[in-house]
Write a protein that holds these residues in place. Structure first.
Motif, short mmCIF file in Angstrom:
data_model
loop_
_atom_site.label_atom_id
_atom_site.label_comp_id
_atom_site.label_asym_id
_atom_site.label_seq_id
_atom_site.Cartn_x
_atom_site.Cartn_y
_atom_site.Cartn_z
N ILE A 29 55.47 12.14 8.93
CA ILE A 29 55.01 12.10 10.34
C ILE A 29 53.49 12.29 10.40
CG2 ILE A 29 55.09 13.32 12.57
CD1 ILE A 29 57.67 12.02 12.39
N MET A 30 52.98 13.26 9.61
CA MET A 30 51.52 13.49 9.61
C MET A 30 50.79 12.21 9.21
SD MET A 30 51.31 17.09 7.54
CE MET A 30 52.60 18.31 7.76
N GLN A 31 51.31 11.56 8.17
CA GLN A 31 50.63 10.35 7.68
C GLN A 31 50.73 9.24 8.72
OE1 GLN A 31 52.65 10.29 3.95
NE2 GLN A 31 51.01 11.39 2.88
N ALA A 32 51.90 9.09 9.33
CA ALA A 32 52.07 8.03 10.34
C ALA A 32 51.17 8.30 11.55
CB ALA A 32 53.53 7.94 10.76
N ALA A 33 50.99 9.58 11.87
CA ALA A 33 50.14 9.94 13.01
C ALA A 33 48.66 9.84 12.66
CB ALA A 33 50.47 11.36 13.48
N GLY A 34 48.37 9.73 11.38
CA GLY A 34 46.98 9.62 10.94
C GLY A 34 46.21 10.91 11.02
N VAL A 169 46.88 17.62 17.43
CA VAL A 169 48.03 17.77 18.35
C VAL A 169 48.37 16.43 19.02
CG1 VAL A 169 48.90 18.93 20.41
CG2 VAL A 169 47.50 20.20 18.75
N ALA A 170 47.38 15.82 19.64
CA ALA A 170 47.66 14.60 20.42
C ALA A 170 48.29 13.51 19.54
CB ALA A 170 46.40 14.12 21.13
N PRO A 171 47.74 13.20 18.37
CA PRO A 171 48.35 12.13 17.57
C PRO A 171 49.78 12.44 17.11
CG PRO A 171 46.19 12.71 16.67
CD PRO A 171 46.47 13.68 17.78
N VAL A 172 50.06 13.72 16.82
CA VAL A 172 51.42 14.07 16.37
C VAL A 172 52.41 13.92 17.53
CG1 VAL A 172 52.91 15.94 15.56
CG2 VAL A 172 50.71 15.54 14.45
N VAL A 173 52.02 14.42 18.71
CA VAL A 173 52.91 14.30 19.88
C VAL A 173 53.13 12.82 20.20
CG1 VAL A 173 53.13 14.79 22.36
CG2 VAL A 173 52.34 16.57 20.79
N ARG A 174 52.06 12.02 20.10
CA ARG A 174 52.18 10.58 20.35
C ARG A 174 53.15 9.93 19.36
NH1 ARG A 174 46.91 8.77 19.41
NH2 ARG A 174 46.07 10.35 20.79
N GLU A 202 51.63 22.55 7.67
CA GLU A 202 53.06 22.48 7.98
C GLU A 202 53.26 22.51 9.48
OE1 GLU A 202 55.60 25.81 7.59
OE2 GLU A 202 54.10 27.24 8.29
N PHE A 203 54.49 22.18 9.88
CA PHE A 203 54.93 22.37 11.26
C PHE A 203 56.06 23.39 11.28
CE2 PHE A 203 54.11 17.63 11.22
CZ PHE A 203 52.96 17.66 11.99
#
Ligand code: AMP
Ligand code: GLY
Length: 343
Positions: A29-34, A169-174, A202-203
């Motif tokens: 997810i982190m990688q996909a969110a950039g 925060v914003a990119p992960v929520v998106r 981590e999350f």
């Protein structure tokens, strides 16, 4: 299932909770969110772990994929140490299936910040930043734990919070929203503030422990919504406007059992606890205790949380927390003396 039955739920969906329950999924997810995070490889054997280690310099960070109560991360200074950790995970299966797969990750240096937000899965509202102390011993030495103490709010360099909101925060929520993952709850970003900016470690998909002990009392429930109102709003898909007590400083010092984290001693008597008189500035929260014939004994790893509250300064909050520590300390109890003192 609760949601399907029309029950109002504060908390992520099962898919949302995988951000915490699988480090491999979280990294994806982190990688996909950039968002910025340490380089890593998925490994599932001693051989694949050692092969991946050739890509990195020590210290090596090996993280079990699954949940391990704060004990799933091995930071090893040598290849021999890494090999031993890999054998423990993949051959001795010390963490069972939680350690069947793992991430081998590049080491990040810097200081850590716990950044929590309430989110309805589309937008997020931040809680004040907190600082956990993950290592067992003073000076950030010894094994990782679930957390040995927290101070909040921590002051961060100008612009850093805005950067965390915008770039993390914003990119992960998106990304969660883009995937249609229902997330109405707390999202906890474990961050390493490196010289290149905040990197996501981590999350968690819940309030942290002991972060919660310091963050919950910071909400100014007289000037804004109460926690109950805030949780209800999130559960209904809205984002509340939270008002924080700007002057308040909170410290929480964990009192852990002898032998924690490997094999905490249970049943040790905490003789002074029953006579301890709490105040609003200096109190003790139970985490791993059991009541026995008029007194208390230890029944878990992190046994008590000594909390100090001050409207003046963090130093005063720390003094109050340590005052509570001294009032209930028992033989064998483990306490870090430098909570709020390290960066
Ligand atoms: P985690 O459960 O992923 O947050 O890891 C637990 C603790 O291990 C973190 O709070 C850090 O103290 C440490 N840690 C995890 N990943 C790294 C890393 N890539 N570099 C340095 N320390 C790390
Ligand atoms: N203190 C970190 C956690 O709750 O996972």
């Amino acid at each position: 299932q609760l949601r399907e039955q029309g029950v109002l739920v504060f908390g992520p969906s099962k898919e949302g909770a995988r951000l915490e329950s699988s480090k491999i999924h979280a990294k994806e997810i982190m990688q996909a969110a950039g968002v910025f995070t340490a380089r890593s490889f998925v490994v599932d054997s001693v051989a694949s772990c050692l092969a991946a280690a050739r890509e990195f310099k020590p210290p090596y960070v090996l993280k079990a994929d699954g949940l391990a109560a704060g004990k799933g991360v091995f930071i090893e200074k040598t290849l021999a140490g890494l090999e031993q950790a890999a054998r423990a995970l993949f051959e001795q299966r010390v963490l069972g299936d939680a350690g069947a797969r793992a991430l081998l990750e590049e080491f990040s240096s810097g200081y850590e910040v716990s950044h929590l937000v309430l989110t309805n899965g589309k937008t997020a509202v931040a809680l004040p930043p907190a600082r956990d102390h993950k290592r067992l011993l003073d000076g950030d030495q010894g094994p990782n734990t679930g957390g040995m103490g927290v101070v909040a709010p921590v002051s961060l360099p100008d612009g850093l919070l805005e950067k965390i909101e915008r770039d993390v925060v914003a990119p992960v929520v998106r990304e969660l929203d883009r995937r249609g993952i229902l997330f109405r709850g707390v999202l906890y970003f474990g961050l390493m503030i490196t010289s290149d900016g905040p990197s996501v470690l981590e999350f968690n998909t819940r309030f942290g422990d002991p972060e919660a002990q310091t963050l919950l009392p910071l909400l100014d429930e007289h000037r804004g919504p109460t926690w109950t109102e805030a949780f209800t709003a999130i559960a209904q898909g809205e984002v509340p406007k939270l008002v924080w007590n700007e002057r308040r400083r909170i410290a929480c010092v964990v009192m852990a059992a002898e032998g924690y984290p490997d094999s905490p001693v249970k049943g040790a008597v905490i003789p002074k606890l029953k006579d301890f008189v709490p105040t609003t500035e200096s109190y003790v929260l139970h985490a791993g205790t059991e009541k026995r014939s008029g007194g208390y004994v230890t029944s878990g790893g992190r046994v008590l949380n000594a909390v100090g509250v001050s409207e003046q300064s963090l130093d005063e909050a720390l003094a109050q927390a340590y005052r509570a520590v001294e009032s209930v300390r028992w033989a064998g109890c483990q306490v870090r003396a430098d909570i709020g003192r390290t960066v």
